[in-house]
Design a protein around this motif. Structure first.
Motif, mmCIF file in Angstrom:
data_model
loop_
_atom_site.group_PDB
_atom_site.id
_atom_site.type_symbol
_atom_site.label_atom_id
_atom_site.label_comp_id
_atom_site.label_asym_id
_atom_site.label_seq_id
_atom_site.Cartn_x
_atom_site.Cartn_y
_atom_site.Cartn_z
ATOM 1 N N TYR A 252 -12.644 -3.675 -9.998
ATOM 2 C CA TYR A 252 -12.775 -5.058 -9.761
ATOM 3 C C TYR A 252 -12.458 -5.375 -8.071
ATOM 4 C CZ TYR A 252 -14.615 -7.453 -13.802
ATOM 5 O OH TYR A 252 -15.272 -7.994 -14.839
ATOM 6 N N LYS A 253 -12.937 -5.934 -7.238
ATOM 7 C CA LYS A 253 -12.383 -6.118 -5.754
ATOM 8 C C LYS A 253 -11.699 -7.473 -5.828
ATOM 9 C CE LYS A 253 -13.222 -5.698 -0.904
ATOM 10 N NZ LYS A 253 -12.261 -6.902 -0.724
ATOM 11 N N TYR A 254 -10.668 -7.611 -5.932
ATOM 12 C CA TYR A 254 -9.842 -9.030 -6.081
ATOM 13 C C TYR A 254 -9.808 -9.451 -4.781
ATOM 14 C CZ TYR A 254 -8.968 -7.189 -10.663
ATOM 15 O OH TYR A 254 -8.970 -6.672 -12.089
ATOM 16 N N SER A 272 2.894 -6.332 2.954
ATOM 17 C CA SER A 272 1.707 -6.804 3.238
ATOM 18 C C SER A 272 0.725 -5.713 3.445
ATOM 19 C CB SER A 272 1.730 -7.991 3.910
ATOM 20 O OG SER A 272 2.104 -7.389 5.149
ATOM 21 N N ARG A 273 -0.538 -6.044 3.710
ATOM 22 C CA ARG A 273 -1.450 -5.045 4.049
ATOM 23 C C ARG A 273 -1.061 -4.542 5.542
ATOM 24 N NH1 ARG A 273 -4.446 -3.049 7.364
ATOM 25 N NH2 ARG A 273 -6.851 -2.987 7.296
ATOM 26 N N ASN A 274 -0.300 -5.476 6.329
ATOM 27 C CA ASN A 274 -0.045 -4.619 7.492
ATOM 28 C C ASN A 274 1.329 -4.290 7.590
ATOM 29 O OD1 ASN A 274 1.451 -7.098 8.005
ATOM 30 N ND2 ASN A 274 0.004 -7.768 9.659
ATOM 31 N N GLY A 302 -1.477 -2.892 -5.181
ATOM 32 C CA GLY A 302 -2.271 -3.705 -5.696
ATOM 33 C C GLY A 302 -2.687 -4.829 -4.733
ATOM 34 N N GLU A 303 -3.141 -5.851 -5.555
ATOM 35 C CA GLU A 303 -3.928 -7.118 -4.913
ATOM 36 C C GLU A 303 -3.220 -8.323 -5.606
ATOM 37 O OE1 GLU A 303 -5.811 -6.950 -2.067
ATOM 38 O OE2 GLU A 303 -6.810 -8.744 -1.854
ATOM 39 N N ALA A 304 -2.337 -9.300 -4.837
ATOM 40 C CA ALA A 304 -1.947 -10.312 -5.402
ATOM 41 C C ALA A 304 -2.904 -11.398 -5.158
ATOM 42 C CB ALA A 304 -0.850 -11.045 -4.758
ATOM 43 N N VAL A 423 -14.697 3.106 -1.575
ATOM 44 C CA VAL A 423 -15.996 2.304 -0.865
ATOM 45 C C VAL A 423 -15.935 0.888 -1.291
ATOM 46 C CG1 VAL A 423 -18.531 2.501 -0.659
ATOM 47 C CG2 VAL A 423 -17.210 4.379 -0.152
ATOM 48 N N LYS A 424 -16.028 -0.025 -0.454
ATOM 49 C CA LYS A 424 -16.145 -1.558 -1.021
ATOM 50 C C LYS A 424 -17.842 -1.784 -1.156
ATOM 51 C CE LYS A 424 -14.914 -2.910 3.710
ATOM 52 N NZ LYS A 424 -13.714 -3.309 4.217
ATOM 53 N N LEU A 425 -17.944 -2.499 -2.089
ATOM 54 C CA LEU A 425 -19.420 -3.113 -2.185
ATOM 55 C C LEU A 425 -19.240 -4.511 -2.498
ATOM 56 C CD1 LEU A 425 -21.336 -0.628 -4.870
ATOM 57 C CD2 LEU A 425 -21.751 -0.991 -2.546
HETATM 58 P P1 ATP Z 1 -9.837 -3.528 5.208
HETATM 59 O O1 ATP Z 1 -8.627 -4.017 4.494
HETATM 60 O O2 ATP Z 1 -10.655 -2.379 4.640
HETATM 61 O O3 ATP Z 1 -9.486 -3.291 6.813
HETATM 62 P P2 ATP Z 1 -10.594 -6.214 4.874
HETATM 63 O O4 ATP Z 1 -9.068 -6.506 5.102
HETATM 64 O O5 ATP Z 1 -11.597 -6.914 5.583
HETATM 65 O O6 ATP Z 1 -10.770 -4.571 5.027
HETATM 66 P P3 ATP Z 1 -12.015 -5.810 2.623
HETATM 67 O O7 ATP Z 1 -12.935 -5.321 3.231
HETATM 68 O O8 ATP Z 1 -12.289 -7.134 1.947
HETATM 69 O O9 ATP Z 1 -10.488 -6.049 3.439
HETATM 70 O O10 ATP Z 1 -11.448 -4.812 1.424
HETATM 71 C C1 ATP Z 1 -10.283 -4.066 1.392
HETATM 72 C C2 ATP Z 1 -9.328 -4.794 0.502
HETATM 73 O O11 ATP Z 1 -9.563 -5.113 -0.931
HETATM 74 C C3 ATP Z 1 -8.107 -3.998 0.344
HETATM 75 O O12 ATP Z 1 -7.208 -3.756 1.471
HETATM 76 C C4 ATP Z 1 -7.244 -4.390 -0.660
HETATM 77 O O13 ATP Z 1 -6.712 -5.586 -0.336
HETATM 78 C C5 ATP Z 1 -8.265 -5.350 -1.403
HETATM 79 N N1 ATP Z 1 -8.817 -4.675 -2.776
HETATM 80 C C6 ATP Z 1 -9.143 -5.797 -3.862
HETATM 81 N N2 ATP Z 1 -9.335 -5.133 -5.099
HETATM 82 C C7 ATP Z 1 -9.140 -3.762 -4.622
HETATM 83 C C8 ATP Z 1 -9.082 -2.515 -5.367
HETATM 84 N N3 ATP Z 1 -9.441 -2.425 -6.752
HETATM 85 N N4 ATP Z 1 -8.827 -1.262 -4.890
HETATM 86 C C9 ATP Z 1 -8.346 -1.205 -3.452
HETATM 87 N N5 ATP Z 1 -8.571 -2.440 -2.743
HETATM 88 C C10 ATP Z 1 -8.613 -3.543 -3.095
#
Ligand code: ATP
Length: 587
Positions: A252-254, A272-274, A302-304, A423-425
């Motif tokens: 799942y993409k949270y 955080s992400r950054n 993980g993702e909060a 890969v994100k879908l």
């Molecule tokens: P990016 O982080 O790739 O630059 P973005 O900030 O626009 O792009 P998204 O394109 O929405 O983010 O997708 C990537 C983000 O999805 C990840 O950085 C992570 O925070 C989040 N995410 C949620 N669920 C998952 C998962 N199961 N595995 C990896 N990432 C996940």
């Protein structure tokens, strides 16, 4: 090295508007340093810091306190300093009105300044402010004009040298490994440790380039140092995904925000992400990590997200982000408790797992988290056909999630990497453009009529050219912006205005006002087209004329501000934009 010598270099760095010159000046500076520890200190100082960026160590002096220290050092009134500051808009320029001529022989070393700044940062308890003021004013009494200018900017996070991490790495590679093309050796270590100072120290300790490469390659993950996140590529649909990747782990993409949780005994840090340290914002995740991680040391990815387990409802992103705040933390934590959906294990009991396969890491992850209700393992499934993957995508979307992330089971964790291992879908999978683009605001272009009230008619925006460590233009955005958005942009851009083009920006368009590349916005466009006026992906001849057109956004519109969780270097990269361009129209 004397701090006055370093300050002269700061002056040169501040004056240049060319990235190549930045590298040359920095290389010259690094080549003059004898001690490994001094290379490390200067690495932090050129970015206006006294510790790596993820460290919570802050000097903790705001404008009024710095003004008080200046006043004490030069025997004047604090109000006088603040008036000068109001006039000049920069404490560095303001302080130069007051520095006495006798200071011009200042002999204070970089180490002394660095150590004192560190002591100031570590001061706590009763009378903290007073102690900080005394230490800082004593320092100011011992420096010359140029040094004072840069010194007062450090606590105010206003050093303005515009030096990105890759630029520091280029300079270090040039001096310590013989050529800047050797930067990739440093990047690997940087992705694992996020600490440029540590890398600089390791290089400084080595006798020759061969030894330096060996030592740097040995720098490994450390609990407490954030690891650069692995990122996702894009593919148009489940069919193409299975075709390219074969059997995958689909998760799942949270839609919340990324958290990297570090545990060392009872000490928890959250990044955080950054890679900013956000530990204090999430008391419930700290508790969860203490109770649920069955290991002495561990790093989880993980993702909060705000989630209601009873109704199994995932709250929208806008709700979750309310938790990224500095005040009223306990109260908001009660109103909107977070869960962390853990999807990876990067380190356990003293051992880095980056080189293990995803299947192994996931297996170890299951053994590491004690089931309870704060840390939850991300929902996942091994899938090898497009139909099952489509169903999982639908299922995720129905649950209010963003989509799925599909991962290669045999892949290592590639810190800082973005490739087809992940890969994100997402939901918008049948439109022209499958994803939004994160752009950096590079300047304002003055407008006529109504907009002039805000001083701007359009924004010049760019993306990040990762190879060159520069920001290149892709679009002007104007018409779609509401008055509210303009106001918000203006507020965020305060203090970022620059007289000249910043050194790392490449542009054929001269905006009315340049902005330091810092503000990231999420932009949706109809299409990516080739363009003779934008520099993203363009090739220029020696006279700066375009020989190969660049890429641009058609009908761009602002979707959201991303400045809280993205640094300018986290904006969409040129490589990604070109891939998105090629993917257009493929269903
Ligand atoms: P990016 O982080 O790739 O630059 P973005 O900030 O626009 O792009 P998204 O394109 O929405 O983010 O997708 C990537 C983000 O999805 C990840 O950085 C992570 O925070 C989040 N995410 C949620 N669920 C998952 C998962 N199961 N595995 C990896 N990432 C996940």
């Amino acid at each position: 090295m004397l701090f006055s010598t370093l300050s002269e270099y700061f002056d040169k760095l501040e004056a240049t508007s060319s990235r190549l010159q930045l590298i040359d000046i920095l290389s010259e500076l690094f080549s003059k340093i004898k001690e490994a520890s001094e290379t490390q200190e200067i690495c932090y100082l050129v970015q206006g810091r006294i510790a790596p960026f993820f460290s919570p160590l802050e000097i903790g002096m705001a404008e009024k306190t710095v003004a008080q220290a200046i006043a004490r050092a030069f025997n004047i009134d604090r109000e006088e300093v603040l008036t000068e500051f109001d006039k000049k808009g920069d404490m560095g320029i303001a302080v130069n009105q007051f520095v006495h001529i006798v200071n011009s022989n200042a002999k204070i070393t970089v180490k002394e300044v660095f150590d004192t700044l560190k002591t100031i940062a570590q001061t706590s308890g009763d009378g903290t402010i007073e102690k900080k003021i005394t230490l800082f004013s004593d320092l100011l009494k011992r420096v010359d004009k140029t040094s004072a200018k840069h010194l007062v900017r450090i606590p105010l996070s206003n050093l303005r040298l515009g030096i990105g991490d890759p630029t520091v790495m280029d300079a270090l590679a040039k001096v310590k490994l013989g050529d800047k093309s050797q930067r990739h050796y440093l990047e690997g270590a940087y992705n694992r440790t996020s600490d440029l100072g540590l890398i600089a120290y390791t290089l400084g300790e080595s006798k020759n380039p061969v030894e330096a490469v060996k030592k740097v390659e040995k720098l490994s993950v450390k609990v407490g140092n954030p690891i650069r996140s692995e990122l996702c590529e894009r593919l148009p649909n489940p069919e193409k995904t299975i075709e390219k990747m074969g059997e995958v782990d689909a998760q799942y993409k949270y839609d919340g925000f990324r958290v990297q949780i570090h545990k060392k005994g009872n000490e928890i840090s959250i990044f955080s992400r950054n890679l900013e340290n956000m530990t204090h914002m999430f008391p419930e995740l700290i508790e969860g990590a203490k109770n649920q991680i069955k290991a002495e040391t561990a790093i989880l990815d993980g993702e909060a997200m705000a989630y209601n387990p009873t109704s199994e409802e995932f709250l929208p992103f806008q709700e979750t982000t309310k938790r990224r705040r500095k005040y009223k933390i306990e109260e908001t934590a009660k109103e909107l408790p977070l869960k962390a959906f853990i999807f990876d294990l990067l380190y356990k009991n003293g051992k880095s797992l980056l080189d293990e396969s995803l299947s192994k890491r996931l297996e170890m992850l299951k053994e590491t988290i004690k089931p309870d209700d704060i840390l939850l393992t991300a929902q996942n499934k091994t899938i090898k056909d497009a139909k099952t993957l489509s169903l999982m995508l639908e299922d995720a979307i129905t649950k209010g999630l963003e989509g799925v992330v599909v991962k290669k089971l045999s892949s290592k964790y590639e810190a800082g990497g973005r490739n087809f291992n992940w890969v994100k879908l997402k939901r918008h999978s049948s439109g022209e453009l499958k994803d939004t683009i994160d752009c950096v605001i590079l300047g304002y272009i003055s407008g006529r009529g109504k907009r002039t009230a805000f001083g701007a008619g359009a924004l010049l925006v760019g993306i990040y050219d990762q190879k060159k460590d520069t920001f290149v233009t892709v679009s002007k955005i104007g018409t779609g912006l509401t008055d509210e958005e303009w106001k918000s942009i203006q507020q965020r851009a305060k203090g970022l205005e620059q007289k000249n083009k910043p050194a790392r920006v490449e542009s054929l368009i001269n905006p009315s006002v340049w902005l330091k590349p810092e503000l990231v916005i999420e932009v949706l466009a109809d299409e990516i087209t080739r363009s003779p006026i934008h520099t993203a992906g363009a090739q220029l001849d020696q006279n700066g004329k375009i020989v190969e057109p660049g890429y641009a956004l058609r009908f761009p519109r602002l979707i959201s501000f991303r400045d809280k969780d993205k640094k300018p270097e986290d904006a969409t990269t040129l490589k990604e934009l070109i891939e998105m361009y090629k993917d257009q129209g493929k269903k």
